[in-house]
Write an enzyme that holds these catalytic residues in place. Structure first.
Site, short mmCIF file in Angstrom:
data_model
loop_
_atom_site.label_atom_id
_atom_site.label_comp_id
_atom_site.label_asym_id
_atom_site.label_seq_id
_atom_site.Cartn_x
_atom_site.Cartn_y
_atom_site.Cartn_z
N HIS A 236 13.91 5.02 -12.20
CA HIS A 236 12.97 5.05 -11.08
C HIS A 236 11.78 4.09 -11.28
CE1 HIS A 236 14.94 8.86 -9.90
NE2 HIS A 236 14.82 9.24 -11.15
O1 RIB Z 1 11.07 11.53 -9.75
C1 RIB Z 1 11.07 10.53 -10.73
C2 RIB Z 1 9.71 10.31 -11.29
O2 RIB Z 1 9.25 11.50 -11.93
C3 RIB Z 1 9.67 9.23 -12.38
O3 RIB Z 1 8.41 8.62 -12.39
C4 RIB Z 1 9.87 10.02 -13.64
O4 RIB Z 1 9.31 9.37 -14.78
C5 RIB Z 1 9.07 11.26 -13.32
O5 RIB Z 1 7.71 10.99 -13.59
#
Ligand code: RIB
Ligand code: CA
Length: 317
Positions: A236
């Site tokens: 992500h």
């Molecule tokens: O939903 C994904 C996010 O939440 C990413 O930033 C992961 O590191 C968590 O922080």
């Protein structure tokens, strides 16, 4: 000229890969790393941020710890995803240094007084909301906020909400309503740009950073295999960073987004007016499409390039 950025993060496996991608990319200048409670406690995510910089020999980049909990509601860590350390999988050496003796928000303000910067926020938005509340002038010095968070039609921590926004829905609403140029990189695109175990394992021989990422992925992919039935994982936070390195990887649309800050079923949902039904003015650029293969190729080639990077003398081999 490289784009000067501050990365506000909660390492976290994908945060770690995002930091390494930024460090390996001449298109960016990583001016500072700030941390926020999210995936793990503020103490753990801050130590992890230093550890990741150590891996790439980046011992001159300041790290400052920020909020130890969301603005209003209690913190909730994601041990089921990132483990008790926040970076389960690889052997973790002690961090080579302490964070700066200043709160993350004050470090952000100090750097923004010197020059305009882009904020890449890949954890809960607590620090960014506090910055805007304590230093209203900073809004005019922030070139852009690229945030990993939210979703048009997905949820991961609940059926309705993505983790970063859900953790601190009030802070997120403060950011979306700030009038600042905000780019939202949400689950709709991150889930379509996934790193396979084969590609991750292929990084192992490239050097210390590659081996670290391979070990991170081996742990991180277990959660995804269990929940999604596929060991290929979204990265992500790295996609948010990649969008600054190669903007063509994402297709962004100007849309209106609002955060559900109720305590109901949809708390933390980013309600994105995808088809402009409300008539409300767009307040952000929302990622609606992604070149997933192009992202993974960029991520892997840049991580591999770190293999030759000198290791910080203070980060004992
Ligand atoms: O939903 C994904 C996010 O939440 C990413 O930033 C992961 O590191 C968590 O922080
Ligand atoms: Ca994160």
């Amino acid at each position: 000229m490289p784009t000067p950025v501050i990365i506000d993060c909660d390492p976290g496996h994908d945060d770690a890969m995002a930091l390494l991608l930024a460090l390996a990319s001449p298109e960016l200048e990583l001016a500072a790393v700030t941390t926020v409670a999210g995936n793990q406690t503020i103490e753990k995510v801050t130590a992890n941020a230093v550890r990741v910089l150590d891996i790439a020999g980046a011992d001159a980049i300041p790290v400052a710890a920020g909020a130890d909990r969301p603005l209003v509601h209690p913190a909730r860590v994601a041990s089921e995803v990132h483990g008790e350390t926040g970076l389960d999988g690889p052997e973790l050496l002690p961090p080579s240094r302490e964070p700066e003796p200043v709160h993350a928000v004050e470090l952000m303000a100090r750097l923004l007084r010197e020059r305009p910067l882009t904020l890449v926020a890949v954890g809960p938005l607590t620090n960014v909301a506090l910055l805007l509340a304590l230093h209203p002038w900073a809004a005019d010095r922030i070139e852009r906020i690229v945030l990993m968070g939210g979703a048009i039609a997905e949820g991961n921590v609940t059926p309705a909400a993505e983790f970063n926004i859900w953790c601190d829905a009030e802070a997120a609403q403060r950011v979306f309503s700030s009038g600042i140029d905000v780019a939202m990189v949400g689950l709709d695109v991150t889930h379509r740009a996934r790193l396979t175990p084969q590609r991750a394992e292929g990084l192992r021989a490239s050097g210390r950073a590659g081996a670290f990422v391979a070990d991170l992925h081996a742990f991180y992919s277990r959660f995804h295999a269990t929940i999604y039935g596929d060991a290929a994982t979204p990265v992500h936070d790295a996609l948010a960073v990649a969008s600054l390195i190669r903007p063509a990887l994402l297709h962004l649309e100007p849309l209106h987004a609002e955060v559900d800050t109720s305590l109901g079923l949809c708390r933390g949902r980013t309600v994105v007016d995808r088809w402009r039904r409300t008539g409300l003015e767009p307040n952000s650029q929302v990622a609606v499409d992604v070149d997933g293969d192009g992202f993974i190729d960029l991520l892997c080639s840049r991580i591999a390039s770190l293999g030759e990077r000198r290791v910080s003398p203070s980060a004992r081999a």
